[in-house]
Design a protein around this motif. Structure first.
Motif, PDB file in Angstrom:
ATOM      1  N   LYS A  56      -2.176 -31.454  29.294  1.00  0.00           N
ATOM      2  CA  LYS A  56      -2.256 -30.171  28.770  1.00  0.00           C
ATOM      3  C   LYS A  56      -3.291 -30.219  27.745  1.00  0.00           C
ATOM      4  CE  LYS A  56       1.223 -28.545  26.078  1.00  0.00           C
ATOM      5  NZ  LYS A  56       2.307 -27.495  25.796  1.00  0.00           N
ATOM      6  N   ILE A  71     -10.034 -20.324  38.596  1.00  0.00           N
ATOM      7  CA  ILE A  71     -11.144 -21.329  38.203  1.00  0.00           C
ATOM      8  C   ILE A  71     -12.311 -21.486  39.349  1.00  0.00           C
ATOM      9  CG2 ILE A  71     -11.111 -24.028  38.217  1.00  0.00           C
ATOM     10  CD1 ILE A  71      -8.116 -24.044  37.594  1.00  0.00           C
ATOM     11  N   LYS A 112       1.363 -29.924  30.910  1.00  0.00           N
ATOM     12  CA  LYS A 112       1.237 -28.328  31.122  1.00  0.00           C
ATOM     13  C   LYS A 112       2.516 -27.895  31.693  1.00  0.00           C
ATOM     14  CE  LYS A 112      -3.540 -27.493  32.627  1.00  0.00           C
ATOM     15  NZ  LYS A 112      -4.205 -28.879  32.817  1.00  0.00           N
ATOM     16  N   LYS A 170     -16.388 -27.680  30.345  1.00  0.00           N
ATOM     17  CA  LYS A 170     -15.790 -26.521  30.958  1.00  0.00           C
ATOM     18  C   LYS A 170     -15.981 -25.261  30.159  1.00  0.00           C
ATOM     19  CE  LYS A 170     -11.210 -26.379  30.317  1.00  0.00           C
ATOM     20  NZ  LYS A 170     -10.060 -27.176  30.159  1.00  0.00           N
ATOM     21  N   ASN A 216     -11.623 -20.142  34.043  1.00  0.00           N
ATOM     22  CA  ASN A 216     -12.655 -21.038  33.506  1.00  0.00           C
ATOM     23  C   ASN A 216     -13.491 -21.519  34.735  1.00  0.00           C
ATOM     24  OD1 ASN A 216     -11.929 -23.848  34.542  1.00  0.00           O
ATOM     25  ND2 ASN A 216     -10.116 -23.115  33.806  1.00  0.00           N
ATOM     26  N   LEU A 252     -10.961 -28.800  42.920  1.00  0.00           N
ATOM     27  CA  LEU A 252     -10.331 -27.443  42.701  1.00  0.00           C
ATOM     28  C   LEU A 252     -10.869 -26.342  43.459  1.00  0.00           C
ATOM     29  CD1 LEU A 252      -9.008 -28.128  39.216  1.00  0.00           C
ATOM     30  CD2 LEU A 252      -7.651 -28.335  41.034  1.00  0.00           C
ATOM     31  N   LYS A 294      -2.741 -26.375  40.668  1.00  0.00           N
ATOM     32  CA  LYS A 294      -3.432 -26.069  39.341  1.00  0.00           C
ATOM     33  C   LYS A 294      -2.664 -24.735  38.775  1.00  0.00           C
ATOM     34  CE  LYS A 294      -5.744 -28.775  37.438  1.00  0.00           C
ATOM     35  NZ  LYS A 294      -5.384 -29.850  36.522  1.00  0.00           N
ATOM     36  N   GLN A 301      -7.149 -24.757  27.856  1.00  0.00           N
ATOM     37  CA  GLN A 301      -6.768 -23.207  28.038  1.00  0.00           C
ATOM     38  C   GLN A 301      -5.062 -23.165  27.544  1.00  0.00           C
ATOM     39  OE1 GLN A 301      -8.171 -21.911  31.655  1.00  0.00           O
ATOM     40  NE2 GLN A 301      -9.188 -20.495  30.495  1.00  0.00           N
ATOM     41  N   THR A 302      -4.490 -24.260  28.323  1.00  0.00           N
ATOM     42  CA  THR A 302      -2.950 -23.876  28.463  1.00  0.00           C
ATOM     43  C   THR A 302      -2.347 -24.534  27.189  1.00  0.00           C
ATOM     44  OG1 THR A 302      -2.983 -24.578  30.870  1.00  0.00           O
ATOM     45  CG2 THR A 302      -0.943 -24.866  29.779  1.00  0.00           C
TER      46      THR A 302
HETATM   47  O1  LIG Z   1      -6.038 -27.961  30.521  1.00  0.00           O
HETATM   48  P1  LIG Z   1      -6.414 -26.518  30.953  1.00  0.00           P
HETATM   49  O2  LIG Z   1      -7.706 -26.146  30.425  1.00  0.00           O
HETATM   50  O3  LIG Z   1      -5.351 -25.324  30.713  1.00  0.00           O
HETATM   51  O4  LIG Z   1      -6.511 -26.626  32.450  1.00  0.00           O
HETATM   52  C1  LIG Z   1      -7.915 -27.180  32.879  1.00  0.00           C
HETATM   53  C2  LIG Z   1      -8.351 -26.362  34.041  1.00  0.00           C
HETATM   54  O5  LIG Z   1      -8.385 -25.018  33.754  1.00  0.00           O
HETATM   55  C3  LIG Z   1      -9.702 -26.795  34.889  1.00  0.00           C
HETATM   56  O6  LIG Z   1     -10.044 -26.153  35.569  1.00  0.00           O
HETATM   57  C4  LIG Z   1      -9.172 -28.312  35.246  1.00  0.00           C
HETATM   58  O7  LIG Z   1     -10.355 -28.742  35.647  1.00  0.00           O
HETATM   59  C5  LIG Z   1      -8.775 -29.320  34.125  1.00  0.00           C
HETATM   60  O8  LIG Z   1      -8.042 -30.186  34.922  1.00  0.00           O
HETATM   61  C6  LIG Z   1      -7.481 -28.664  33.525  1.00  0.00           C
HETATM   62  O9  LIG Z   1      -6.400 -28.477  34.072  1.00  0.00           O
END
Ligand SMILES: O=P([O-])([O-])O[C@@H]1[C@@H](O)[C@H](O)[C@@H](O)[C@H](O)[C@@H]1O
Ligand SMILES: NC(=O)c1ccc[n+]([C@@H]2O[C@H](COP(=O)([O-])OP(=O)(O)OC[C@H]3O[C@@H](n4cnc5c(N)ncnc54)[C@H](O)[C@@H]3O)[C@@H](O)[C@H]2O)c1
Length: 539
Positions: free
Chosen positions: A334, A412, A494, A422, A362, A372, A381, A337-338
């Protein structure tokens, strides 16, 4: 200097004090204080505490529906072994952005390697690590001023500088070359650590193309052949060899490899411990590489933590961990964003403001983002990022009817040119007083691996600690370990995996409070409640 004076609460800690604190914490097992109380005993090799767990049992009258609250007390005795010993961390996906970054960064901290930047010399640090860069309130001094101590010095914990790191990767690149490929750390730092990291080679790993994006195939030049059973046996041997070669007392295995697709939960395949072991023996296609690593770790008594979002810990893996009294934890670091969402959503709902829509977008350009970009991996995710507000919403039936949720959208996108940096955009639209609307927009840029690497350290430190803790209640004939599923790790994850039929807590403040107060309980101290009655009463 007595330990308590190392930390000055309230006022800013002086540079001298900070240096003293860092020095005091510079070794595994260092603690900032001793508890002076009849319920705490410092034996030769452990800290034992007699602890009363206060809770409140609520009952509802069947006819009137009225609630009744009854205070309850449960007596616990905790035992924390104080000898940390030699501990290893084996990373699956060691050659990735996170794996190479955390390895290089620990080396820089351990050797005090600083580097030139446009703004001058930069010293290594552990910022972003709850354990290494945050404090907890110990209590108040004789002047009723708060006294704070480093989180990692409440109970004896392993220091990351002392960890032995190894691991596996389907890519054969050395960790030095993987660090270069990741393009995360400053070049002047990379230059200074490259030679040592180039000596570190990931062990070959298990690769099933079906579980990660097809665009990852080009990396897969370092894989183990054979049947799933032979692969399982090889991974178990790898763990034993690593432990023996480095004279380790304990090894923690952590998945920081690519996000896999979800595995189907199939009766007779991965629903029980024996069925899962049989499925591996028969080479069932639905057993993923990450689940194979989890089973290998469990059978070797090495705690296993899943830093990715897929459902590695299938019911059979959890049942096996429970049977073997091995620790497991997850899912999905985590980091960005989360993490913000698990604060902001709780703030809004607890303030009586009703989020109607939460939109999280993102884009990033690292290999994680590339993986992803495939639908099945993104879906894993999306699931882990979407569940984070469930507990907060369910806690307020004044705002949300049963089954009602805010709109919650996750997007994403893969944009190679931004690399590990990011770009995250979040929008929270909430209903406020008298039908008004409030919109909060957040733009958050970050080096994804510099947010995740400290979490790897925190997960490692907390998991290692839990291997040295046991407890007993009046009902227990002997000391027992905590439940195999380490929900105490939830602050760093998360989508926290919890013991069967127990609640999932996502709110960050609650998660931190739980961890802080459980560590306080290990040394016999009451929970921090922030009532500050000493400042509110007349005397
Ligand atoms: O931690 P967070 O920013 O919520 O989530 C992130 C995702 O938004 C991002 O795209 C991914 O590459 C990272 O692994 C991470 O999981
Ligand atoms: N902020 C973050 O970076 C962040 C936050 C949350 C979760 N995560 C998760 O952490 C994981 C790693 O992130 P990353 O940025 O380091 O990704 P990455 O793609 O840079 O690294 C993953 C590594 O795993 C290797 N790999 C893939 N399958 C493997 C297997 N079966 N066995 C061994 N190695 C294997 C790849 O070769 C690669 O080196 C991803 O699942 C990501 O979603 C990252």
């Amino acid at each position: 200097m007595s330990p308590i004076t190392n930390i000055v609460g309230g006022a800013a800690i002086s540079a001298a004090d900070a240096a003293a604190t860092r020095a005091a914490g510079a070794a595994s097992g260092a603690t900032a204080f001793k508890v002076d109380a009849p319920n705490v005993r410092y034996t030769g090799d452990a800290i034992e505490s007699d602890y009363t767990y206060d809770t409140t049992i609520v009952s509802r009258d069947a006819e009137s529906g009225s609630l009744k609250a009854k205070p309850a007390k449960v007596g616990y005795r905790f035992r924390t072994k104080t000898g940390v010993g030699r501990v290893g961390l084996m990373l699956v996906g060691w050659g990735g952005n996170n794996g190479s970054t955390v390895t290089a960064s620990i080396l820089a901290n351990k050797k005090g390697i600083s580097w030139e930047t446009r703004k001058g010399r930069q010293e290594p640090n552990y910022f972003g690590s709850l354990m290494m860069a945050s404090t907890v309130k110990l209590g108040v001094d004789e002047d009723l001023k708060d006294v704070y101590v480093p989180f990692n010095q409440v109970v004896p914990m392993v220091h990351p500088n002392d960890v032995v790191i190894g691991g596996w990767d389907i890519s054969s690149l050395s960790i030095g070359d993987a660090m270069r490929r990741a393009q995360v750390l400053p070049v002047d730092l990379q230059r200074q650590v490259y030679d040592e990291l180039h000596q570190l080679k990931p062990l070959p790993s298990v690769y099933y193309p079906d579980f990660i994006a097809a665009n990852q195939e080009a990396r897969a030049d370092n894989t183990i052949g054979g049947t799933k059973q032979e692969q399982l046996d090889r991974l178990r041997q790898d763990i034993r060899d690593f432990k023996q070669a480095n004279s380790l007392d304990r090894v923690v295995v952590m998945w920081t490899a690519n996000t896999e697709r979800y595995a189907d939960i199939l009766p007779g395949v991965n629903d029980t411990a024996d069925n899962l072991l049989q499925a591996i023996a028969s080479g069932h296609s639905e057993v993923s590489p990450s689940t194979l690593f989890a089973v290998a770790s469990i059978l070797e008594g090495a705690p296993f933590v899943n830093g990715s979002p897929q459902n590695t810990l299938v019911p059979g893996a959890i049942a096996l961990a429970e049977r073997e009294r091995s620790f497991v934890g997850g899912d999905d670091f985590k980091s960005g964003q989360t993490k913000i969402k698990s604060v902001l959503a709780e703030f809004l709902v607890n303030a009586g403001i009703k989020p109607l829509a939460i939109t999280s977008y993102n884009h990033l350009g690292n290999n994680d983002g590339h993986n992803l970009s495939a639908p099945a991996q993104f879906r894993s995710k999306e699931i882990s990022k979407s569940s984070v507000v469930d507990d907060m919403v369910a806690a307020n039936r004044l705002l949300y009817a049963k089954g009602e949720h805010p709109d919650h959208t996750i997007v994403i996108k893969y944009v190679p040119s931004v690399g590990d940096s990011k770009r995250a955009l979040d929008e929270y639209v909430s209903e406020i007083f008298m039908g008004g609307l409030n919109t909060i927009s957040i733009y958050n840029t970050c080096e994804d691996s510099l947010l995740a690497s400290p979490l790897i350290i925190d997960l490692f430190m907390m998991t290692e600690l839990m291997t040295r803790v046991s407890y007993r209640t009046d009902a227990d004939a002997d000391w027992v370990p905590f439940h195999s599923v380490l929900s105490i790790l939830s602050y760093m994850l998360k989508a926290p995996v919890v013991p069967p039929n127990t609640p999932v807590v996502n709110a960050l403040a609650k998660q931190r409070m739980a961890m802080e107060n459980i560590l306080r309980a290990f040394v016999g101290l009451p929970p921090n409640n922030e009532m500050l009655l000493e400042h509110k009463a007349f005397h």
